[in-house]
Design an enzyme around this catalytic site. Structure first.
Site, PDB file in Angstrom:
ATOM      1  N   HIS A 114       0.929  -1.052   0.013  1.00  0.00           N
ATOM      2  CA  HIS A 114      -0.036   0.112  -0.038  1.00  0.00           C
ATOM      3  C   HIS A 114       1.009   1.181   0.040  1.00  0.00           C
ATOM      4  O   HIS A 114       2.125   1.287   0.451  1.00  0.00           O
ATOM      5  CB  HIS A 114      -0.874  -0.045   1.449  1.00  0.00           C
ATOM      6  CG  HIS A 114      -1.927   0.887   1.456  1.00  0.00           C
ATOM      7  ND1 HIS A 114      -1.753   2.242   1.765  1.00  0.00           N
ATOM      8  CD2 HIS A 114      -3.162   0.869   1.253  1.00  0.00           C
ATOM      9  CE1 HIS A 114      -2.822   3.062   1.822  1.00  0.00           C
ATOM     10  NE2 HIS A 114      -3.642   2.215   1.366  1.00  0.00           N
ATOM     11  N   ASP A 124       3.089  -4.750   7.863  1.00  0.00           N
ATOM     12  CA  ASP A 124       1.879  -3.815   7.865  1.00  0.00           C
ATOM     13  C   ASP A 124       0.670  -5.011   7.941  1.00  0.00           C
ATOM     14  O   ASP A 124       0.336  -5.725   6.921  1.00  0.00           O
ATOM     15  CB  ASP A 124       1.859  -3.104   6.530  1.00  0.00           C
ATOM     16  CG  ASP A 124       0.597  -2.447   6.126  1.00  0.00           C
ATOM     17  OD1 ASP A 124      -0.423  -2.618   7.129  1.00  0.00           O
ATOM     18  OD2 ASP A 124       0.312  -1.978   5.135  1.00  0.00           O
ATOM     19  N   GLN A 148      -4.675  -5.233   6.720  1.00  0.00           N
ATOM     20  CA  GLN A 148      -5.777  -6.118   6.455  1.00  0.00           C
ATOM     21  C   GLN A 148      -5.696  -7.640   7.170  1.00  0.00           C
ATOM     22  O   GLN A 148      -6.573  -8.297   7.269  1.00  0.00           O
ATOM     23  CB  GLN A 148      -5.507  -6.459   5.200  1.00  0.00           C
ATOM     24  CG  GLN A 148      -5.711  -5.129   4.163  1.00  0.00           C
ATOM     25  CD  GLN A 148      -7.039  -4.505   4.151  1.00  0.00           C
ATOM     26  OE1 GLN A 148      -8.150  -5.267   4.331  1.00  0.00           O
ATOM     27  NE2 GLN A 148      -7.307  -3.534   3.459  1.00  0.00           N
ATOM     28  N   LYS A 174     -10.561  -0.482  10.030  1.00  0.00           N
ATOM     29  CA  LYS A 174     -10.892  -1.506   9.367  1.00  0.00           C
ATOM     30  C   LYS A 174     -11.274  -2.834  10.260  1.00  0.00           C
ATOM     31  O   LYS A 174     -11.927  -3.844   9.618  1.00  0.00           O
ATOM     32  CB  LYS A 174      -9.595  -1.837   8.414  1.00  0.00           C
ATOM     33  CG  LYS A 174      -9.256  -0.975   7.445  1.00  0.00           C
ATOM     34  CD  LYS A 174      -7.976  -1.373   6.605  1.00  0.00           C
ATOM     35  CE  LYS A 174      -7.546  -0.092   5.743  1.00  0.00           C
ATOM     36  NZ  LYS A 174      -7.851   0.360   4.699  1.00  0.00           N
ATOM     37  N   CYS A 214      -4.727   2.394  -3.880  1.00  0.00           N
ATOM     38  CA  CYS A 214      -3.525   2.998  -3.136  1.00  0.00           C
ATOM     39  C   CYS A 214      -2.330   1.943  -3.450  1.00  0.00           C
ATOM     40  O   CYS A 214      -1.502   1.781  -2.411  1.00  0.00           O
ATOM     41  CB  CYS A 214      -3.552   3.157  -1.642  1.00  0.00           C
ATOM     42  SG  CYS A 214      -4.956   4.610  -1.191  1.00  0.00           S
TER      43      CYS A 214
HETATM   44  C1  LIG Z   1      -2.514  -2.974   3.427  1.00  0.00           C
HETATM   45  C2  LIG Z   1      -2.827  -1.594   4.037  1.00  0.00           C
HETATM   46  N1  LIG Z   1      -1.882  -0.741   4.557  1.00  0.00           N
HETATM   47  C3  LIG Z   1      -2.163   0.298   5.023  1.00  0.00           C
HETATM   48  C4  LIG Z   1      -3.434   1.015   4.851  1.00  0.00           C
HETATM   49  C5  LIG Z   1      -3.701   2.419   5.369  1.00  0.00           C
HETATM   50  O1  LIG Z   1      -4.507   2.512   6.091  1.00  0.00           O
HETATM   51  P1  LIG Z   1      -4.746   3.758   6.804  1.00  0.00           P
HETATM   52  O2  LIG Z   1      -5.228   4.961   5.790  1.00  0.00           O
HETATM   53  O3  LIG Z   1      -5.964   3.650   7.910  1.00  0.00           O
HETATM   54  O4  LIG Z   1      -3.610   4.595   7.610  1.00  0.00           O
HETATM   55  C6  LIG Z   1      -4.518   0.237   4.145  1.00  0.00           C
HETATM   56  C7  LIG Z   1      -5.798   0.862   3.878  1.00  0.00           C
HETATM   57  O5  LIG Z   1      -6.320   0.716   2.958  1.00  0.00           O
HETATM   58  C8  LIG Z   1      -4.082  -1.062   3.897  1.00  0.00           C
HETATM   59  O6  LIG Z   1      -4.769  -1.763   3.348  1.00  0.00           O
END
Ligand SMILES: Cc1ncc(COP(=O)(O)O)c(C=O)c1O
Length: 413
Positions: A128, A207, A210, A233, A371
């Site tokens: 992401h 990270d 998900q 999420k 993203c």
């Molecule tokens: C795998 C992953 N990492 C990071 C993020 C970023 O999350 P946030 O925008 O809540 O910081 C997302 C959000 O879509 C994500 O799916």
């Protein structure tokens, strides 16, 4: 009746989410965009409201009862989060704004302190933007080198290539556990173990944005140095995320931001800081949201993460079989052992047109690059349609998706 997993009381769980009773464009809503942000159960809404209704006050400072009570509620969530992800201590849990802020904190605090020009970090081709751009900012600031593990055609990582990227300049491996765009479940425990056996000084960041949603996570068993996720999420509110950091590593890092609540002593000449996690939480935190996140964790734990995971797995099998019935779709990501995230394109219409038709059918999906622009470029597409499951998703949602897709095909072809 829930034919997929009779022990999973889907009717009851759906009733916990008030928004699912609403209609969208006059149709019962099939909410298949939980990967972007999940809906909230009543208990989370109630917990947040209760803070403001009863004894709301700023925390950590007031000597009066409201402040003490709210401080205790807030700090109890730190322990809850530690238990939820298997951290050794609540001192290893930092509340951030979201996962993005967690990665930025590590890049700016740990990265600027411990990295020098020419040092290398490894990320993957399915990250992401939250796990790409913070490292690019750091690269532009101090001259680190970013290496990328390629993604294979089946949506998994190229481990042979990973082995070749590790070298004596590698300082960090920072990877997504479950891809938000492909549903790929990366074997992060193996990657961390391989990294450690190559050089135990290399740090690892996972990270888990998900991953915490789709199954049980244990950071101690994983052996990572850092782990980030985001509250919204996980059926919690927006505005709160979590950074887990191994305590000795956190203690080697300077503050990320300065201000109130993170200091021990301030004079105009010199300021001393609290130990972790306090030194990383400058200013008034997201008090109400943290308490909401605590309620969300209680909620999913009462059902059981392994039980949620097993239910979603069955629903995913049903969903993939039903998607097969729609002609002209290309599904991205592994065929098996994937999370409840289905990303696809159609040879008869663009992702955004499909999503707009689905909207008219009451089906909420995401379309776009999710993203993950470098990943989209890897697969030669600018956008996919993404349907993602939550614990409240059911076969009816999937049937609505398939009906909507068949309708979109008729309209767009
Ligand atoms: C795998 C992953 N990492 C990071 C993020 C970023 O999350 P946030 O925008 O809540 O910081 C997302 C959000 O879509 C994500 O799916």
């Amino acid at each position: 009746m829930n034919l997929l997993a009779p022990q999973f009381d889907i009717t009851r769980y759906r009733a916990d989410f008030p928004v699912l009773r609403k209609k969208m464009n006059g149709k019962p809503v099939a909410f298949l965009d939980s990967g972007a942000s999940a809906q909230k159960p009543q208990v989370v809404i109630d917990a947040m409201r209760a803070v403001m209704d009863t004894d709301y006050a700023n925390i950590h400072r007031g000597l009066y009862q409201f402040s003490q009570v709210t401080t205790a509620r807030f700090e109890a969530v730190r322990q809850k989060v530690a238990d939820f992800i298997g951290a050794g201590s609540e001192r290893e849990i930092i509340f951030t704004r979201n996962a993005t802020e967690g990665v930025n904190l590590v890049a700016q605090s740990w990265g600027r302190t411990h990295l020098v020009p020419g040092d290398e970090i490894i990320i993957s081709g399915m990250e992401h933007h939250a796990n790409i751009v913070p490292w690019q900012l750091l690269r532009d600031q101090i001259g680190i080198v970013i290496k990328v593990i390629p993604v294979l055609d089946d949506g998994t990582l190229d481990f042979e290539a990973f082995g070749k990227l590790l070298n004596n300049k590698t300082r960090l491996v920072s990877l997504v556990q479950v891809s938000n765009a492909l549903g790929t479940i990366n074997p992060v425990a193996d990657i961390i173990a391989a990294t450690r056996s190559f050089n135990p000084d290399i740090k690892t960041l996972i990270d888990g944005s998900q991953a915490v949603v789709h199954g049980a996570v244990n950071v101690t068993a994983l052996g990572c140095d850092f782990y980030v996720f985001t509250g919204h999420k996980l059926y919690g509110p927006t505005g709160v995320g979590v950074l887990y950091g191994r305590y000795d590593v956190l203690q080697s890092m300077p503050p990320y931001q300065g201000g109130g609540d993170m200091i021990e002593q301030v004079t105009f000449d010199k300021t001393t800081y609290k130990d972790a996690p306090g030194r990383f939480e400058a200013g008034t935190p997201a008090i109400v949201e943290v308490i909401g996140l605590g309620a969300a964790i209680d909620y999913v734990c009462a059902i059981g993460m392994p039980i949620i995971a097993a239910y979603e797995k069955k629903l995913l099998t049903y969903s993939l079989a039903r998607l097969d019935e729609v002609p002209g779709l290309t599904l991205y990501g592994p065929k098996h052992d994937r999370a409840g995230i289905m990303s696809f394109t159609a040879d008869w219409g663009h992702a955004s047109d499909i999503a707009m038709v689905l909207d008219q059918c009451g089906v909420a999906v995401r379309s776009g690059h999710h993203c993950c622009q470098p990943l989209m470029a890897r697969f030669g597409v600018d956008a996919t349609v993404r349907a993602s499951l939550g614990l409240y998703s059911n076969e009816t949602d999937i049937d609505s998706l398939i009906d909507g897709l068949l309708k979109a095909k008729e309209l767009l072809l």
